[in-house]
Design a protein around this motif. Structure first.
Motif, PDB file in Angstrom:
ATOM      1  N   PHE A  89       0.871  -1.162   0.000  1.00  0.00           N
ATOM      2  CA  PHE A  89       0.000   0.000   0.000  1.00  0.00           C
ATOM      3  C   PHE A  89       0.914   1.220   0.000  1.00  0.00           C
ATOM      4  N   VAL A  90       0.921   1.976  -1.077  1.00  0.00           N
ATOM      5  CA  VAL A  90       1.821   3.124  -1.227  1.00  0.00           C
ATOM      6  C   VAL A  90       1.027   4.420  -1.061  1.00  0.00           C
ATOM      7  N   PHE A  91       1.516   5.262  -0.175  1.00  0.00           N
ATOM      8  CA  PHE A  91       0.897   6.561   0.069  1.00  0.00           C
ATOM      9  C   PHE A  91       1.904   7.651  -0.263  1.00  0.00           C
ATOM     10  N   ILE A  92       1.459   8.632  -1.019  1.00  0.00           N
ATOM     11  CA  ILE A  92       2.271   9.793  -1.381  1.00  0.00           C
ATOM     12  C   ILE A  92       1.595  11.010  -0.755  1.00  0.00           C
ATOM     13  N   LYS A  93       2.320  11.684   0.102  1.00  0.00           N
ATOM     14  CA  LYS A  93       1.805  12.869   0.791  1.00  0.00           C
ATOM     15  C   LYS A  93       0.461  12.596   1.455  1.00  0.00           C
ATOM     16  N   GLY A  94       0.353  11.416   2.085  1.00  0.00           N
ATOM     17  CA  GLY A  94      -0.847  11.067   2.838  1.00  0.00           C
ATOM     18  C   GLY A  94      -2.010  10.555   2.035  1.00  0.00           C
ATOM     19  N   LYS A  95      -1.839  10.449   0.717  1.00  0.00           N
ATOM     20  CA  LYS A  95      -2.928   9.961  -0.128  1.00  0.00           C
ATOM     21  C   LYS A  95      -2.515   8.635  -0.762  1.00  0.00           C
ATOM     22  N   PHE A  96      -3.473   7.717  -0.801  1.00  0.00           N
ATOM     23  CA  PHE A  96      -3.182   6.416  -1.388  1.00  0.00           C
ATOM     24  C   PHE A  96      -2.864   6.576  -2.867  1.00  0.00           C
ATOM     25  N   TYR A  97      -1.717   6.048  -3.274  1.00  0.00           N
ATOM     26  CA  TYR A  97      -1.292   6.149  -4.666  1.00  0.00           C
ATOM     27  C   TYR A  97      -1.553   4.845  -5.421  1.00  0.00           C
ATOM     28  N   GLY A  98      -1.317   3.732  -4.757  1.00  0.00           N
ATOM     29  CA  GLY A  98      -1.529   2.455  -5.415  1.00  0.00           C
ATOM     30  C   GLY A  98      -0.546   1.413  -4.930  1.00  0.00           C
ATOM     31  N   SER A  99      -0.194   0.527  -5.848  1.00  0.00           N
ATOM     32  CA  SER A  99       0.700  -0.575  -5.555  1.00  0.00           C
ATOM     33  C   SER A  99       1.879  -0.517  -6.519  1.00  0.00           C
ATOM     34  N   SER A 100       2.563  -1.617  -6.703  1.00  0.00           N
ATOM     35  CA  SER A 100       3.765  -1.597  -7.546  1.00  0.00           C
ATOM     36  C   SER A 100       3.462  -1.218  -8.999  1.00  0.00           C
ATOM     37  N   ARG A 101       2.338  -1.662  -9.519  1.00  0.00           N
ATOM     38  CA  ARG A 101       1.984  -1.345 -10.910  1.00  0.00           C
ATOM     39  C   ARG A 101       1.796   0.166 -11.093  1.00  0.00           C
ATOM     40  N   GLU A 102       1.067   0.794 -10.172  1.00  0.00           N
ATOM     41  CA  GLU A 102       0.825   2.232 -10.271  1.00  0.00           C
ATOM     42  C   GLU A 102       2.113   3.030 -10.088  1.00  0.00           C
ATOM     43  N   VAL A 103       2.966   2.565  -9.186  1.00  0.00           N
ATOM     44  CA  VAL A 103       4.248   3.250  -8.974  1.00  0.00           C
ATOM     45  C   VAL A 103       5.118   3.134 -10.226  1.00  0.00           C
ATOM     46  N   ARG A 104       5.214   1.935 -10.780  1.00  0.00           N
ATOM     47  CA  ARG A 104       6.001   1.729 -11.998  1.00  0.00           C
ATOM     48  C   ARG A 104       5.468   2.594 -13.138  1.00  0.00           C
ATOM     49  N   ASN A 105       4.150   2.584 -13.337  1.00  0.00           N
ATOM     50  CA  ASN A 105       3.545   3.385 -14.402  1.00  0.00           C
ATOM     51  C   ASN A 105       3.692   4.881 -14.132  1.00  0.00           C
ATOM     52  N   GLY A 106       3.614   5.272 -12.863  1.00  0.00           N
ATOM     53  CA  GLY A 106       3.763   6.677 -12.491  1.00  0.00           C
ATOM     54  C   GLY A 106       5.141   7.222 -12.820  1.00  0.00           C
ATOM     55  N   PHE A 107       6.170   6.412 -12.595  1.00  0.00           N
ATOM     56  CA  PHE A 107       7.518   6.847 -12.953  1.00  0.00           C
ATOM     57  C   PHE A 107       7.710   6.822 -14.470  1.00  0.00           C
ATOM     58  N   ALA A 108       7.144   5.816 -15.134  1.00  0.00           N
ATOM     59  CA  ALA A 108       7.274   5.710 -16.593  1.00  0.00           C
ATOM     60  C   ALA A 108       6.643   6.914 -17.292  1.00  0.00           C
ATOM     61  N   SER A 109       5.523   7.385 -16.772  1.00  0.00           N
ATOM     62  CA  SER A 109       4.835   8.519 -17.397  1.00  0.00           C
ATOM     63  C   SER A 109       5.403   9.869 -16.942  1.00  0.00           C
ATOM     64  N   GLY A 110       6.174   9.861 -15.867  1.00  0.00           N
ATOM     65  CA  GLY A 110       6.708  11.106 -15.317  1.00  0.00           C
ATOM     66  C   GLY A 110       5.787  11.738 -14.283  1.00  0.00           C
ATOM     67  N   GLU A 111       4.563  11.221 -14.167  1.00  0.00           N
ATOM     68  CA  GLU A 111       3.578  11.769 -13.236  1.00  0.00           C
ATOM     69  C   GLU A 111       4.058  11.692 -11.786  1.00  0.00           C
ATOM     70  N   LEU A 112       4.617  10.563 -11.402  1.00  0.00           N
ATOM     71  CA  LEU A 112       5.038  10.384 -10.011  1.00  0.00           C
ATOM     72  C   LEU A 112       6.259  11.242  -9.687  1.00  0.00           C
ATOM     73  N   SER A 113       7.198  11.318 -10.599  1.00  0.00           N
ATOM     74  CA  SER A 113       8.366  12.174 -10.380  1.00  0.00           C
ATOM     75  C   SER A 113       7.937  13.625 -10.170  1.00  0.00           C
ATOM     76  N   LYS A 114       7.012  14.054 -10.973  1.00  0.00           N
ATOM     77  CA  LYS A 114       6.495  15.414 -10.869  1.00  0.00           C
ATOM     78  C   LYS A 114       5.771  15.635  -9.541  1.00  0.00           C
ATOM     79  N   ALA A 115       4.952  14.673  -9.124  1.00  0.00           N
ATOM     80  CA  ALA A 115       4.214  14.782  -7.867  1.00  0.00           C
ATOM     81  C   ALA A 115       5.151  14.836  -6.675  1.00  0.00           C
ATOM     82  N   LEU A 116       6.264  14.117  -6.739  1.00  0.00           N
ATOM     83  CA  LEU A 116       7.214  14.101  -5.636  1.00  0.00           C
ATOM     84  C   LEU A 116       8.001  15.397  -5.515  1.00  0.00           C
ATOM     85  N   LEU A 117       8.100  16.156  -6.597  1.00  0.00           N
ATOM     86  CA  LEU A 117       8.815  17.433  -6.570  1.00  0.00           C
ATOM     87  C   LEU A 117       8.002  18.526  -5.891  1.00  0.00           C
ATOM     88  N   ASN A 118       6.697  18.431  -5.969  1.00  0.00           N
ATOM     89  CA  ASN A 118       5.818  19.466  -5.392  1.00  0.00           C
ATOM     90  C   ASN A 118       5.698  19.334  -3.905  1.00  0.00           C
TER      91      ASN A 118
END
Length: 118
Positions: A89-118
């Motif tokens: 169970f992965v939480f980013i800034k207190g909000k549920f983000y997903g699991s390994s698939r969502e994390v992998r896809n988030g980095f692949a699309s750049g969405e997660l990297s961008k969210a972590l910068l804010n």
């Protein structure tokens, strides 16, 4: 392949008797850690998500719920919060983000990297 949480098969008591202090602990962890992973030590997907964060140089905190005294209650609470049955169970800034698939896809699309910068 996801991990099975056999502690929840046919155990309605765990699902309904979640201690308030545990909820408060979870909320404080959400506030304290930007990236938080609740995982199981023997879970392949849990290992994958931690590896993805390490490969992307992301600082994160994780808790192996199967090694915690309150693990069954914590898993029941996480299942309720996320509507997911299995870790991680992965939480980013207190909000549920997903699991390994969502994390992998988030980095692949750049969405997660961008969210972590804010």
């Amino acid at each position: 392949m996801g991990c099975q949480c056999s502690a929840f098969d046919n155990n309605d008591e765990i699902r309904t008797n979640i201690a308030e202090p545990l909820i408060d602990i979870i909320k404080s962890q959400f506030e304290e850690y930007k990236v938080l992973v609740y995982s199981k030590s023997d879970c392949e997907d849990s290992q994958k998500v931690k590896q993805i964060f390490r490969q992307n140089n992301v600082t994160f905190e994780y808790f192996e719920v199967d090694n915690m005294n309150e693990g069954p209650q914590l898993l029941a609470l996480l299942q309720k919060i996320t509507s997911r049955k299995n870790p991680p169970f992965v939480f980013i800034k207190g909000k549920f983000y997903g699991s390994s698939r969502e994390v992998r896809n988030g980095f692949a699309s750049g969405e997660l990297s961008k969210a972590l910068l804010n």
